[in-house]
Design an enzyme around this catalytic site. Structure first.
Site, PDB file in Angstrom:
ATOM      1  N   GLY A 100     -17.284   5.943   2.119  1.00  0.00           N
ATOM      2  CA  GLY A 100     -17.295   6.825   0.952  1.00  0.00           C
ATOM      3  C   GLY A 100     -18.272   6.393  -0.116  1.00  0.00           C
ATOM      4  O   GLY A 100     -18.931   7.225  -0.747  1.00  0.00           O
ATOM      5  N   GLU A 101     -18.413   5.088  -0.311  1.00  0.00           N
ATOM      6  CA  GLU A 101     -19.289   4.569  -1.361  1.00  0.00           C
ATOM      7  C   GLU A 101     -20.757   4.546  -0.955  1.00  0.00           C
ATOM      8  O   GLU A 101     -21.642   4.637  -1.816  1.00  0.00           O
ATOM      9  CB  GLU A 101     -18.859   3.153  -1.744  1.00  0.00           C
ATOM     10  N   ASN A 102     -21.044   4.414   0.341  1.00  0.00           N
ATOM     11  CA  ASN A 102     -22.412   4.135   0.775  1.00  0.00           C
ATOM     12  C   ASN A 102     -23.099   5.244   1.559  1.00  0.00           C
ATOM     13  O   ASN A 102     -24.320   5.204   1.719  1.00  0.00           O
ATOM     14  CB  ASN A 102     -22.415   2.858   1.623  1.00  0.00           C
ATOM     15  N   ASN A 112     -13.084   1.823   7.605  1.00  0.00           N
ATOM     16  CA  ASN A 112     -12.712   1.862   9.020  1.00  0.00           C
ATOM     17  C   ASN A 112     -11.413   2.637   9.195  1.00  0.00           C
ATOM     18  O   ASN A 112     -11.239   3.396  10.138  1.00  0.00           O
ATOM     19  CB  ASN A 112     -12.568   0.448   9.575  1.00  0.00           C
ATOM     20  N   LEU A 133     -12.574   6.161   2.429  1.00  0.00           N
ATOM     21  CA  LEU A 133     -13.218   6.264   3.734  1.00  0.00           C
ATOM     22  C   LEU A 133     -13.817   4.915   4.113  1.00  0.00           C
ATOM     23  O   LEU A 133     -14.893   4.533   3.659  1.00  0.00           O
ATOM     24  CB  LEU A 133     -14.317   7.340   3.703  1.00  0.00           C
ATOM     25  N   ASP A 184     -18.968   1.958  13.693  1.00  0.00           N
ATOM     26  CA  ASP A 184     -19.824   1.741  12.523  1.00  0.00           C
ATOM     27  C   ASP A 184     -20.567   3.030  12.197  1.00  0.00           C
ATOM     28  O   ASP A 184     -21.417   3.479  12.979  1.00  0.00           O
ATOM     29  CB  ASP A 184     -20.807   0.606  12.811  1.00  0.00           C
ATOM     30  N   MET A 185     -20.278   3.624  11.046  1.00  0.00           N
ATOM     31  CA  MET A 185     -20.915   4.886  10.680  1.00  0.00           C
ATOM     32  C   MET A 185     -22.431   4.751  10.570  1.00  0.00           C
ATOM     33  O   MET A 185     -23.173   5.700  10.854  1.00  0.00           O
ATOM     34  CB  MET A 185     -20.325   5.402   9.363  1.00  0.00           C
ATOM     35  N   ASP A 235       0.815  -1.214   0.000  1.00  0.00           N
ATOM     36  CA  ASP A 235       0.000   0.000   0.000  1.00  0.00           C
ATOM     37  C   ASP A 235       0.850   1.266   0.000  1.00  0.00           C
ATOM     38  O   ASP A 235       0.405   2.317  -0.455  1.00  0.00           O
ATOM     39  CB  ASP A 235      -0.915   0.017   1.235  1.00  0.00           C
ATOM     40  N   GLY A 284     -15.901   1.761   2.225  1.00  0.00           N
ATOM     41  CA  GLY A 284     -17.239   1.436   2.732  1.00  0.00           C
ATOM     42  C   GLY A 284     -18.090   2.636   3.061  1.00  0.00           C
ATOM     43  O   GLY A 284     -19.286   2.678   2.745  1.00  0.00           O
TER      44      GLY A 284
END
Length: 395
Positions: free
Chosen positions: A331-333, A213, A211, A284-285, A151, A329
């Site tokens: 950013g996409e949702n 965890n 974006l 958990d957002m 990474d 997770g």
């Protein structure tokens, strides 16, 4: 046809994907498995083309036995896509921290594994798990070459004044500098967005927001990393699920001197008990949104504040912005988070299309047609990027 198997080992899940050596696009995986360990009863799902399984509960809580059970589904059962193990010619692994040692994919041997292990103190949530995944698959596939993709490698193009900390220079000579992370995801999104953008005379300036965890931003100019929010470790930068992100280092000195905290306790608090969890009670957002209490609202407000100021800083590094991308997770949702963030960045020329922002989770542009800055949502495909990186390195 030769095939490459990819493992993306995380703290609460393992993702496995099989690709042919003729990788054409990110949707070209022949087979996928996603193992979730973070629940009382670990489970996995399988995907073979358009066919996808319901969650299948593992008969064990052992990571080793669970991965063995899932791997065998490559050639056994309704989702099998190969007849023999030797159809797999290469195996690629995601490794989070490569330090100053690894700037491209590398064939894994005992020396490489030792280096990955030695870097574990800089990424304690990641490198040990990455190494465990490597060793598990080496036992299952002992005669197949294994490669590591790092990474940190994408950020090797950052300039010295960006990656150097304002600390004694001797520290830098000992390897203490900014490395950056999520490079596989940032690189993937940059490649995908390039397909959406018309050629232009000036350098293309993208800010990618990974974006999940863990969370980081990357300032990307013409496909190259210029700046990023994570640094020496994945703790720097944005507020995250359980990590604090950037805080005044004087706080750490104060806690060690006056709060009777050991180094181990402080490390645990900053890595596992801070961020959204520390302020809002959960990492958990989705639960942060659902709780609707004072602390959860504060956590959300803090997250968005630090996100928008981070985007502002990355814009300064680039000298402007042509496009903003959300991935990972959250950013996409999380359409609400995207909406609030873009509203507060309207001064940069970001104009969000509210209807497009609410739509499904496919790759898409969500800005107005005439928005000076384009906004995208991209489903990151790290496993595909790892496979592609391995094959490009081999050829």
């Amino acid at each position: 046809m030769p095939k490459v198997l990819v493992m993306n080992a995380g703290s609460s899940s393992h993702k496995l994907s099989l690709f042919s050596d003729k990788i054409e696009n990110a949707g070209s995986a022949l087979w996928k498995a996603h193992i979730e360990w973070g629940k009382k009863n670990p489970s996995y799902t399988l995907k073979n083309g358009s066919q996808e399984s319901n969650p299948i509960y593992l008969q064990t809580t052992s990571v080793k036995q669970g991965i063995q059970e899932v791997i065998e589904k490559l050639w056994i059962g309704d989702f099998a896509v190969i007849k023999e193990v030797h159809e797999i010619e290469w195996i690629g692994h995601r490794v989070v921290h490569g330090g100053s040692l690894f700037h491209q994919p590398v064939l894994i041997n005992a020396s490489v594994k030792k280096d990955i292990s030695n870097l574990s103190s800089l990424a304690p949530l990641h490198n040990p798990i990455n190494l465990e995944g490597i060793e598990l698959l080496e036992k299952i596939f002992p005669s197949i070459p294994h490669f590591a993709v790092f990474d940190t490698a994408f950020h090797r193009t950052m300039r010295e004044e960006i990656k150097t900390y304002p600390i004694p220079y001797e520290w830098k000579e000992k390897g203490i500098e900014r490395y950056g992370f999520h490079g596989i995801s940032h690189s993937y999104c940059a490649k995908q967005i390039k397909k959406w953008i018309k050629p232009q005379e000036t350098p293309f300036k993208l800010i990618n927001c990974h974006l999940g965890n863990g969370a980081s931003l990357c300032a990307i100019r013409d496909g190259f990393s210029i700046d990023t929010t994570m640094g020496f470790t994945p703790m720097e930068g944005l507020m995250m699920g359980t990590r604090s992100g950037s805080i005044d280092p004087g706080i750490l000195i104060y806690c060690l001197r006056n709060k009777n905290l050991s180094l181990e306790e402080l490390d645990h608090l900053l890595n596992f008990e801070s961020g959204l969890k520390g302020i809002g009670g959960t990492s958990d957002m989705r639960e942060i949104h659902a709780f609707k209490n004072k602390q959860s609202q504060l956590a959300l407000d803090m997250y968005i504040y630090r996100l928008k100021t981070g985007i502002g800083a990355m814009t300064a590094s680039l000298g402007g912005i042509d496009a903003l991308c959300f991935t990972g997770g959250i950013g996409e949702n999380d359409s609400y988070l995207r909406k609030k963030t873009c509203e507060e960045l309207a001064y940069l020329g970001i104009q969000l299309d509210l209807q497009k922002n609410q739509g499904g989770n496919q790759d898409k542009e969500i800005s107005l047609h005439d928005s000076p800055v384009k906004v995208f949502v991209i489903h990151t495909q790290e496993e595909w990027m790892i496979a592609k990186s391995c094959l490009e390195y081999l050829t």
